[in-house]
Write an enzyme that holds these catalytic residues in place. Structure first.
Site, PDB file in Angstrom:
ATOM      1  N   GLY A 247      16.473  42.986  37.422  1.00 10.02           N
ATOM      2  CA  GLY A 247      17.685  43.647  37.899  1.00 10.02           C
ATOM      3  C   GLY A 247      17.503  45.140  37.869  1.00 10.02           C
ATOM      4  N   ARG A 248      16.917  45.675  38.941  1.00 12.32           N
ATOM      5  CA  ARG A 248      16.580  47.091  38.973  1.00 12.32           C
ATOM      6  C   ARG A 248      17.824  47.980  38.956  1.00 12.32           C
ATOM      7  NH1 ARG A 248      12.253  49.968  40.584  1.00 12.32           N
ATOM      8  NH2 ARG A 248      11.178  48.066  41.225  1.00 12.32           N
TER       9      ARG A 248
ATOM     10  N   GLY B 177      10.446  40.056  47.115  1.00 17.34           N
ATOM     11  CA  GLY B 177      10.168  39.261  45.926  1.00 17.34           C
ATOM     12  C   GLY B 177      10.674  37.838  46.099  1.00 17.34           C
TER      13      GLY B 177
ATOM     14  N   ILE C 130      17.804  37.660  43.915  1.00 17.27           N
ATOM     15  CA  ILE C 130      18.309  37.158  42.642  1.00 17.27           C
ATOM     16  C   ILE C 130      19.282  38.138  42.004  1.00 17.27           C
ATOM     17  CG2 ILE C 130      16.306  35.696  42.188  1.00 17.27           C
ATOM     18  CD1 ILE C 130      15.198  37.831  40.355  1.00 17.27           C
ATOM     19  N   ASP C 131      19.296  39.386  42.505  1.00 15.77           N
ATOM     20  CA  ASP C 131      20.212  40.394  41.962  1.00 15.77           C
ATOM     21  C   ASP C 131      21.626  40.278  42.526  1.00 15.77           C
ATOM     22  OD1 ASP C 131      18.107  41.478  40.525  1.00 15.77           O
ATOM     23  OD2 ASP C 131      17.599  42.919  42.081  1.00 15.77           O
TER      24      ASP C 131
ATOM     25  N   SER D 247      12.183  32.627  36.371  1.00 17.49           N
ATOM     26  CA  SER D 247      13.451  32.390  37.069  1.00 17.49           C
ATOM     27  C   SER D 247      13.307  32.408  38.582  1.00 17.49           C
ATOM     28  CB  SER D 247      14.486  33.442  36.661  1.00 17.49           C
ATOM     29  OG  SER D 247      14.729  33.411  35.281  1.00 17.49           O
TER      30      SER D 247
END
Length: 407
Positions: free
Chosen positions: A196-197, A13, A151-152, A326
């Protein structure tokens, strides 16, 4: 080690670092040795399998600095997992019976690549290591130097992944406009769904950034501009167990007093419960090539909205997702500094023939180094005992208790 040709690829991603990282690598190679040829595979491992690449020309090198001003990826991404042969055959990227790892590795050999720079998460980088291992076993040496993109901020054992700071800041900016909708109807419930999985870092950091902005504002309650209405009233992350009935009681009191409730929700919060409910109802749970539940098909935000709307007496509900806003942003100043330090060090490691993923090693005093691929893993949890998070949750009025383990 003599390096004649370097290849770049971005995968997975998007994150607000890909464009800048590509630019940073090109700039550093051009500074140290402009005779080294640079190619870029298009759309990550998709381009590697199909042999689709472009050469970074001298004219392109002169403009590399422009990439710091943009988000996205100039060389393209795709969600291609080399170990999922069935998916790759269906997509026409390999033939039936072919080993995708071998196809990709032989492509690197045919393209005379000496160094492969991968910019991605744990799957992207560990797959690159598998390619290098295959080539080594077949008498071709390839140096692989990865950069951690997510991003996480969930790559083990890396302290800070590229793009995570920017993504949190951008989610905060997104929220300022969305929360402005709170007076569009009496008894308004707004849910800001954040990517945010499995890790709540981005949701927590975005909420913290938003409340820093919120604390700096001047308010005019006489005119209806009340700080309480603009506050965040709940933050739900995967690592924290959400007791819906208890939270609903607290949030109903806020709704009764101020007329609105604002929630920051990690898209991974409550997924186990949602999946269990769907399967019990005989519904199919769709998954991507990596085996992950397709979150857009189960709609965590809508599920939570349905649960809370009735319990807190909401007349109107709005669920807004900041993910794409974002993750496609250009890197902010904090990330640009981090990217610069990592890309410079990545080139140094590449020229020395040192493979690994560049990052500040949390298990080695946060030292910047090329971390061995075998130590790289995904799924790092956000520590809900982090002082700034505990302080924020106490101010909001939520209690924090670890979520139960889910197989």
């Amino acid at each position: 080690m003599s390096v004649k040709r370097v290849a770049l690829l971005t995968a997975g991603g998007f994150a607000p670092c890909l464009s800048s990282a590509v630019g940073g690598l090109i700039e550093r190679y051009s500074e140290l040795d402009p005779t080294i040829e640079i190619i870029a595979y298009q759309y990550g491992y998709h381009g590697l399998l199909t042999g689709n690449y472009v050469t970074v020309t001298p004219e392109a090198r002169k403009k590399a600095a422009l990439l710091h001003e943009f988000g996205g990826s100039p060389i393209g991404n795709s969600r291609v997992k080399l170990t999922n042969a069935k998916d790759l055959v269906q997509r026409g990227l390999v033939k039936e019976g072919e080993d995708p790892l071998k196809v990709a590795a032989e492509r690197l050999r045919a393209d005379h690549v000496d160094v492969l720079h991968t910019i991605g998460g744990d799957d992207t980088n560990t797959t690159a290591a598998d390619l290098a291992h295959y080539l080594h076993d077949n008498d071709y040496e390839l140096t692989v130097v990865g950069l951690p993109k997510t991003i996480d901020n969930d790559v083990i054992p890396i302290r800070q992944s590229l793009g995570a700071w920017t993504a949190a800041e951008q989610a905060s900016i997104f929220a300022r406009n969305i929360i402005g909708e709170h007076r569009s109807n009496p008894r308004m419930l707004i849910i800001h769904e954040v990517m945010g999985r499995n890790c709540g870092y981005l949701t927590a950091a975005a909420a913290y950034d938003y409340r820093k902005w919120w604390k700096q504002q001047e308010w005019a309650p006489e005119l209806g501009l009340m700080k309480e209405r603009w506050d965040i009233h709940a933050v739900f992350v995967p690592e924290d167990h959400v007791e819906i009935e208890r939270e609903a009681e607290r949030l109903r009191a806020i709704m009764d007093k101020y007329g609105n409730v604002n929630i920051f929700l990690s898209e991974g919060a409550g997924v186990a419960e949602i999946v269990r409910e769907m399967e019990e109802n005989g519904e199919e749970v769709q998954r991507d090539p990596f085996g992950h539940v397709k979150l857009d098909t189960i709609n965590p935000g809508e599920w939570f909205a349905k649960q809370f709307a009735k319990l807190i007496g909401a007349e109107k509900v709005m669920v807004q997702k900041s993910g794409y806003f974002s993750r496609s942003a250009k890197a902010n100043q904090d990330d640009l500094r981090l990217i610069k330090s990592m890309t410079d060090y990545a080139v140094q490691c590449a020229l020395e023939g040192t493979s690994g993923v560049i990052g500040h090693d949390e298990e080695d005093g946060d030292r910047l180094k090329a971390i061995a691929f075998k130590r790289i893993a995904g799924g790092k949890k956000f520590d809900i005992n982090t002082p700034w998070f505990q302080e924020m949750m106490a101010e909001i009025g939520e209690r924090v208790s670890p979520a139960p383990a889910v197989d």
